[in-house]
Write a protein that holds these residues in place. Structure first.
Motif, PDB file in Angstrom:
ATOM      1  N   GLY A  40       1.126  -0.833  -0.160  1.00  0.00           N
ATOM      2  CA  GLY A  40      -0.104  -0.135   0.015  1.00  0.00           C
ATOM      3  C   GLY A  40       0.418   0.746  -0.098  1.00  0.00           C
ATOM      4  N   THR A  41       1.925   1.239   0.681  1.00  0.00           N
ATOM      5  CA  THR A  41       3.222   1.982   0.972  1.00  0.00           C
ATOM      6  C   THR A  41       3.396   2.600  -0.481  1.00  0.00           C
ATOM      7  OG1 THR A  41       3.437   1.536   2.903  1.00  0.00           O
ATOM      8  CG2 THR A  41       5.187   3.788   1.697  1.00  0.00           C
ATOM      9  N   PHE A  42       3.467   1.233  -1.235  1.00  0.00           N
ATOM     10  CA  PHE A  42       4.391   1.936  -2.555  1.00  0.00           C
ATOM     11  C   PHE A  42       3.221   2.279  -3.774  1.00  0.00           C
ATOM     12  CE2 PHE A  42       5.320  -0.191  -7.014  1.00  0.00           C
ATOM     13  CZ  PHE A  42       6.562   0.289  -6.854  1.00  0.00           C
ATOM     14  N   ILE A  43       1.988   1.763  -3.071  1.00  0.00           N
ATOM     15  CA  ILE A  43       0.827   2.120  -4.187  1.00  0.00           C
ATOM     16  C   ILE A  43       0.437   3.279  -3.726  1.00  0.00           C
ATOM     17  CG2 ILE A  43      -1.181   1.712  -5.675  1.00  0.00           C
ATOM     18  CD1 ILE A  43       1.183  -0.737  -6.693  1.00  0.00           C
ATOM     19  N   GLY A  44       0.575   4.080  -3.092  1.00  0.00           N
ATOM     20  CA  GLY A  44       0.474   4.761  -2.722  1.00  0.00           C
ATOM     21  C   GLY A  44       1.501   5.841  -3.351  1.00  0.00           C
ATOM     22  N   SER A  45       2.659   5.709  -2.983  1.00  0.00           N
ATOM     23  CA  SER A  45       3.731   6.532  -2.947  1.00  0.00           C
ATOM     24  C   SER A  45       3.747   6.865  -5.033  1.00  0.00           C
ATOM     25  CB  SER A  45       5.114   5.754  -2.913  1.00  0.00           C
ATOM     26  OG  SER A  45       4.916   5.932  -0.901  1.00  0.00           O
ATOM     27  N   MET A  54      14.770  11.870  -5.493  1.00  0.00           N
ATOM     28  CA  MET A  54      14.213  11.428  -5.064  1.00  0.00           C
ATOM     29  C   MET A  54      12.638  10.690  -5.174  1.00  0.00           C
ATOM     30  SD  MET A  54      16.523  11.552  -2.345  1.00  0.00           S
ATOM     31  CE  MET A  54      16.114  10.362  -0.889  1.00  0.00           C
ATOM     32  N   ASP A  55      12.960   9.567  -5.841  1.00  0.00           N
ATOM     33  CA  ASP A  55      11.309   8.682  -6.327  1.00  0.00           C
ATOM     34  C   ASP A  55      11.511   7.836  -5.578  1.00  0.00           C
ATOM     35  OD1 ASP A  55      11.524   6.995  -8.640  1.00  0.00           O
ATOM     36  OD2 ASP A  55      12.547   8.517  -8.397  1.00  0.00           O
ATOM     37  N   VAL A  56      10.402   6.822  -5.549  1.00  0.00           N
ATOM     38  CA  VAL A  56      10.261   5.738  -4.682  1.00  0.00           C
ATOM     39  C   VAL A  56      10.359   4.451  -5.340  1.00  0.00           C
ATOM     40  CG1 VAL A  56       7.786   5.244  -5.669  1.00  0.00           C
ATOM     41  CG2 VAL A  56       8.173   4.378  -3.239  1.00  0.00           C
ATOM     42  N   LEU A  57      10.705   4.866  -6.508  1.00  0.00           N
ATOM     43  CA  LEU A  57      11.306   3.803  -7.279  1.00  0.00           C
ATOM     44  C   LEU A  57      12.446   3.427  -7.259  1.00  0.00           C
ATOM     45  CD1 LEU A  57       9.060   4.185 -10.766  1.00  0.00           C
ATOM     46  CD2 LEU A  57       8.287   3.198  -8.825  1.00  0.00           C
ATOM     47  N   SER A  92       7.623  -4.449   8.869  1.00  0.00           N
ATOM     48  CA  SER A  92       6.165  -4.023   7.607  1.00  0.00           C
ATOM     49  C   SER A  92       6.342  -2.615   8.147  1.00  0.00           C
ATOM     50  CB  SER A  92       5.270  -5.109   7.708  1.00  0.00           C
ATOM     51  OG  SER A  92       4.583  -4.060   8.895  1.00  0.00           O
ATOM     52  N   LEU A  93       6.807  -1.722   9.424  1.00  0.00           N
ATOM     53  CA  LEU A  93       6.533  -0.639   9.664  1.00  0.00           C
ATOM     54  C   LEU A  93       7.994  -0.283   9.377  1.00  0.00           C
ATOM     55  CD1 LEU A  93       4.975   1.983   9.672  1.00  0.00           C
ATOM     56  CD2 LEU A  93       6.374   1.305  12.209  1.00  0.00           C
ATOM     57  N   TRP A 146       8.686   5.870   2.083  1.00  0.00           N
ATOM     58  CA  TRP A 146       8.353   6.889   1.810  1.00  0.00           C
ATOM     59  C   TRP A 146       9.722   7.859   2.101  1.00  0.00           C
ATOM     60  CZ3 TRP A 146       8.109   9.457   7.072  1.00  0.00           C
ATOM     61  CH2 TRP A 146       7.410  10.820   6.974  1.00  0.00           C
ATOM     62  N   ARG A 147      10.960   7.404   2.652  1.00  0.00           N
ATOM     63  CA  ARG A 147      11.650   8.210   2.841  1.00  0.00           C
ATOM     64  C   ARG A 147      12.653   8.546   0.907  1.00  0.00           C
ATOM     65  NH1 ARG A 147      13.910   4.402   6.386  1.00  0.00           N
ATOM     66  NH2 ARG A 147      15.791   3.333   5.287  1.00  0.00           N
TER      67      ARG A 147
END
Length: 249
Positions: free
Chosen positions: A13-18, A121-124, A161-162, A169-170
């Motif tokens: 969810g964090t990945f898809i949301g980002s 800076m991007d999640v990928l 997981s957190l 996120w960072r």
């Protein structure tokens, strides 16, 4: 099984949301357009290794290794849910701090430098590395060990997981505005995207090694604080694509 599903959902969810935020955000869309084919290949390879191959390796070969080395210790560590969470989110975080600093030493920097070739800076770009660098990161070994030893790894898995969600996120540009109460609450103890961006800055990338908590950088004099983002992200590299994937082999 429910905890494992929740852990996977939190990370996914964090990945898809980002990614979704990057697509609908103008700056994020511009960043994606500026990524070269080499960037896309490096990032997708890293995410596949970190998100699929490493968990499979942990669940099979590494777990079997601990069964062979410690045949009677499986499930022998009996501590509470809160204690297992602290073990994962705090104690292992401190081990990772030193692991990360080791990757910045002369001995291992040439391998780790691939992660610092991200120019935005991007999640990928979270897992950009050589294809085998994950073997040098303690998460592969320490997480499997404690899941093997703990009688009830529920709290530990929640911490894992957190930590993974925070890692995604960072590395993103999803910033918490500095004038908000949420920023004031989190900025005193949690590594934020602003903090990690300075770690990826070409001028001062030997700061902010922590993953979850700022206390380790503050304790050891490696913390750099700024509410703004650096003007230049990433370092130049003379490595070609194959070297970035396989270096030094």
């Amino acid at each position: 099984m429910e905890i494992q599903s929740f852990a996977q959902l939190l990370i996914f969810g964090t990945f898809i949301g980002s990614v979704g935020w990057s697509i609908i955000n103008q700056i994020g869309r511009t960043q994606f357009k500026l990524k070269t084919p080499e960037d896309w290949l490096l990032d997708s390879t890293g995410l596949t290794i970190q998100g699929i191959l490493i968990p499979l390796l942990q669940a099979t070969l590494v777990y079997s290794l601990y069964q062979h080395l410690f045949p009677v210790q499986q499930g022998s560590l009996k501590i509470s849910l809160i204690q297992t969470f602290i073990l994962s989110f705090v104690a292992v975080d401190y081990l990772y701090y030193w692991n990360h600093r080791l990757l910045h030493t002369k001995l291992l920097w040439k391998v780790h430098q691939v992660h610092h070739t991200v120019t935005q800076m991007d999640v990928l770009g979270t897992s950009r590395n050589t294809i085998w660098t994950s073997l040098l990161i303690i998460y592969l070994w320490i997480h499997t060990l404690f899941i093997y030893l703990l009688a009830d790894p529920t709290g530990y898995l929640l911490g894992v997981s957190l930590t993974s969600a925070l890692d995604l996120w960072r590395h993103s540009r999803l910033m918490i505005p500095a004038n908000t109460k949420l920023y004031q609450f989190l900025s005193s103890w949690l590594i934020l995207p602003q903090d990690h961006a300075w770690h990826h800055c070409s001028e001062i990338h030997n700061y902010n090694y922590g993953a979850n908590l700022k206390i380790w950088d503050k304790l050891h004099g490696t913390y750099y604080e700024s509410k703004n983002l650096p003007s230049i992200i990433g370092i130049p590299s003379s490595l070609n694509l194959l070297q970035k994937l396989f270096f030094p082999f």
